[in-house]
Design a protein around this motif. Sequence first.
Motif, PDB file in Angstrom:
ATOM      1  N   PHE A  34       0.872  -1.379   0.147  1.00  0.00           N
ATOM      2  CA  PHE A  34      -0.129   0.081   0.193  1.00  0.00           C
ATOM      3  C   PHE A  34       0.993   1.199   0.020  1.00  0.00           C
ATOM      4  N   GLY A  35       0.356   2.517  -0.435  1.00  0.00           N
ATOM      5  CA  GLY A  35       1.023   3.567  -0.546  1.00  0.00           C
ATOM      6  C   GLY A  35       1.079   4.075  -2.054  1.00  0.00           C
ATOM      7  N   ASP A  36       2.305   4.773  -2.066  1.00  0.00           N
ATOM      8  CA  ASP A  36       2.569   5.496  -3.674  1.00  0.00           C
ATOM      9  C   ASP A  36       2.990   4.115  -4.449  1.00  0.00           C
ATOM     10  N   GLY A  37       2.442   4.010  -5.837  1.00  0.00           N
ATOM     11  CA  GLY A  37       2.659   3.017  -6.661  1.00  0.00           C
ATOM     12  C   GLY A  37       3.674   3.212  -7.987  1.00  0.00           C
ATOM     13  N   GLY A  38       4.163   4.543  -7.752  1.00  0.00           N
ATOM     14  CA  GLY A  38       4.990   4.766  -8.801  1.00  0.00           C
ATOM     15  C   GLY A  38       6.511   3.664  -9.067  1.00  0.00           C
ATOM     16  N   GLY A  45       1.360  -4.432 -11.053  1.00  0.00           N
ATOM     17  CA  GLY A  45       1.185  -4.140 -12.530  1.00  0.00           C
ATOM     18  C   GLY A  45       0.723  -2.906 -12.979  1.00  0.00           C
ATOM     19  N   ASN A  46       0.600  -1.900 -12.114  1.00  0.00           N
ATOM     20  CA  ASN A  46       0.695  -0.657 -12.711  1.00  0.00           C
ATOM     21  C   ASN A  46       1.144   0.505 -11.614  1.00  0.00           C
ATOM     22  N   GLU A  47       1.013   1.743 -11.786  1.00  0.00           N
ATOM     23  CA  GLU A  47       1.570   2.770 -11.185  1.00  0.00           C
ATOM     24  C   GLU A  47       0.600   3.488 -10.057  1.00  0.00           C
ATOM     25  N   GLN A  48      -0.690   2.789  -9.815  1.00  0.00           N
ATOM     26  CA  GLN A  48      -1.524   3.344  -9.279  1.00  0.00           C
ATOM     27  C   GLN A  48      -1.148   3.354  -7.526  1.00  0.00           C
ATOM     28  N   ARG A  49      -1.527   4.197  -6.820  1.00  0.00           N
ATOM     29  CA  ARG A  49      -1.392   4.117  -5.357  1.00  0.00           C
ATOM     30  C   ARG A  49      -2.588   3.589  -4.886  1.00  0.00           C
ATOM     31  N   GLN A  50      -2.204   2.842  -3.741  1.00  0.00           N
ATOM     32  CA  GLN A  50      -3.154   1.860  -2.760  1.00  0.00           C
ATOM     33  C   GLN A  50      -3.410   2.573  -1.450  1.00  0.00           C
ATOM     34  N   LEU A  51      -4.424   2.950  -1.331  1.00  0.00           N
ATOM     35  CA  LEU A  51      -4.885   3.637  -0.009  1.00  0.00           C
ATOM     36  C   LEU A  51      -5.188   2.746   1.009  1.00  0.00           C
ATOM     37  N   MET A  52      -5.505   1.541   0.588  1.00  0.00           N
ATOM     38  CA  MET A  52      -5.673   0.210   1.566  1.00  0.00           C
ATOM     39  C   MET A  52      -4.686  -0.811   1.176  1.00  0.00           C
ATOM     40  N   PRO A  53      -4.274  -1.758   1.999  1.00  0.00           N
ATOM     41  CA  PRO A  53      -3.553  -2.863   1.677  1.00  0.00           C
ATOM     42  C   PRO A  53      -4.229  -3.846   0.666  1.00  0.00           C
ATOM     43  N   LYS A  54      -3.200  -3.963  -0.303  1.00  0.00           N
ATOM     44  CA  LYS A  54      -3.682  -5.123  -1.414  1.00  0.00           C
ATOM     45  C   LYS A  54      -2.945  -6.073  -1.706  1.00  0.00           C
ATOM     46  N   LYS A  55      -3.351  -7.433  -1.928  1.00  0.00           N
ATOM     47  CA  LYS A  55      -2.563  -8.574  -1.972  1.00  0.00           C
ATOM     48  C   LYS A  55      -1.800  -8.668  -3.173  1.00  0.00           C
ATOM     49  N   VAL A  65      10.359  -9.921   3.376  1.00  0.00           N
ATOM     50  CA  VAL A  65      10.135  -8.629   2.450  1.00  0.00           C
ATOM     51  C   VAL A  65      11.232  -7.478   2.774  1.00  0.00           C
ATOM     52  N   SER A  66      11.537  -6.564   1.918  1.00  0.00           N
ATOM     53  CA  SER A  66      12.294  -5.456   2.308  1.00  0.00           C
ATOM     54  C   SER A  66      11.886  -4.215   1.101  1.00  0.00           C
ATOM     55  N   VAL A  67      11.609  -3.034   1.672  1.00  0.00           N
ATOM     56  CA  VAL A  67      11.039  -2.072   0.807  1.00  0.00           C
ATOM     57  C   VAL A  67      12.327  -1.034   1.018  1.00  0.00           C
ATOM     58  N   GLN A  68      12.516  -0.232  -0.268  1.00  0.00           N
ATOM     59  CA  GLN A  68      13.503   0.724  -0.496  1.00  0.00           C
ATOM     60  C   GLN A  68      12.662   2.055  -1.013  1.00  0.00           C
ATOM     61  N   ALA A  69      13.408   2.988  -1.276  1.00  0.00           N
ATOM     62  CA  ALA A  69      12.427   4.304  -1.718  1.00  0.00           C
ATOM     63  C   ALA A  69      11.724   3.886  -3.085  1.00  0.00           C
ATOM     64  N   HIS A  70      12.235   3.383  -4.024  1.00  0.00           N
ATOM     65  CA  HIS A  70      11.441   2.955  -5.352  1.00  0.00           C
ATOM     66  C   HIS A  70      11.506   1.429  -5.761  1.00  0.00           C
ATOM     67  N   LEU A 103       5.600  -5.968 -11.903  1.00  0.00           N
ATOM     68  CA  LEU A 103       5.134  -6.941 -11.432  1.00  0.00           C
ATOM     69  C   LEU A 103       6.351  -7.613 -10.710  1.00  0.00           C
ATOM     70  N   PRO A 104       6.192  -8.351  -9.655  1.00  0.00           N
ATOM     71  CA  PRO A 104       7.322  -9.068  -9.168  1.00  0.00           C
ATOM     72  C   PRO A 104       7.763 -10.302 -10.271  1.00  0.00           C
ATOM     73  N   LYS A 105       9.175 -10.122 -10.428  1.00  0.00           N
ATOM     74  CA  LYS A 105       9.919 -10.886 -11.367  1.00  0.00           C
ATOM     75  C   LYS A 105      11.112 -11.491 -10.466  1.00  0.00           C
ATOM     76  N   GLN A 106      11.077 -12.952 -10.866  1.00  0.00           N
ATOM     77  CA  GLN A 106      12.283 -13.661 -10.152  1.00  0.00           C
ATOM     78  C   GLN A 106      13.526 -13.289 -10.546  1.00  0.00           C
ATOM     79  N   VAL A 107      14.593 -13.111  -9.671  1.00  0.00           N
ATOM     80  CA  VAL A 107      15.904 -12.914  -9.924  1.00  0.00           C
ATOM     81  C   VAL A 107      16.677 -14.134 -10.388  1.00  0.00           C
ATOM     82  N   GLU A 108      17.170 -14.271 -11.608  1.00  0.00           N
ATOM     83  CA  GLU A 108      17.501 -15.589 -12.114  1.00  0.00           C
ATOM     84  C   GLU A 108      18.862 -16.068 -11.113  1.00  0.00           C
ATOM     85  N   ALA A 109      19.640 -15.149 -10.565  1.00  0.00           N
ATOM     86  CA  ALA A 109      20.821 -15.512  -9.873  1.00  0.00           C
ATOM     87  C   ALA A 109      20.309 -16.109  -8.638  1.00  0.00           C
TER      88      ALA A 109
END
Length: 114
Positions: A34-38, A45-55, A65-70, A103-109
């Motif tokens: 949830f939050g900014d989807g930039g 699959g988009n850049e829309q913001r989510q005001l509520m948690p979305k699976k 899980v780990s989140v960075q700025a972008h 969209l989430p993409k698997q890291v081949e390494a």
Amino acid sequence: PKKIEAFAGQRVIAASAGTKHSLALTADGAVWSFGDGGYGKLGHGNEQRQLMPKKIEGLLQVVAVSVQAHHTVAIAADGAVFAWGKGEHGCLGHGEDLTRQLLPKQVEAWPASS
């Protein structure tokens, strides 16, 4: 603090917060964003913001899980690593500079163990 009603009936076991978006990991291995989807950093699959948690669809049995700025990273129980969002300078590990990985993409390494 205010309880997030979207998680009623769910057990959140981990969370990570970035500059403008957040992720929550539930006991069943699902990931919610949830939050900014930039740059696609929410993984829907988009850049829309989510005001509520979305699976986030397609991510199963996630253990961290780990989140960075972008951008965002998730690790599955089988060792597979997924990354999405702004991928400049190769920060997603996909071997290319990506403006947006929506969209989430698997890291081949780090493939899933068999």
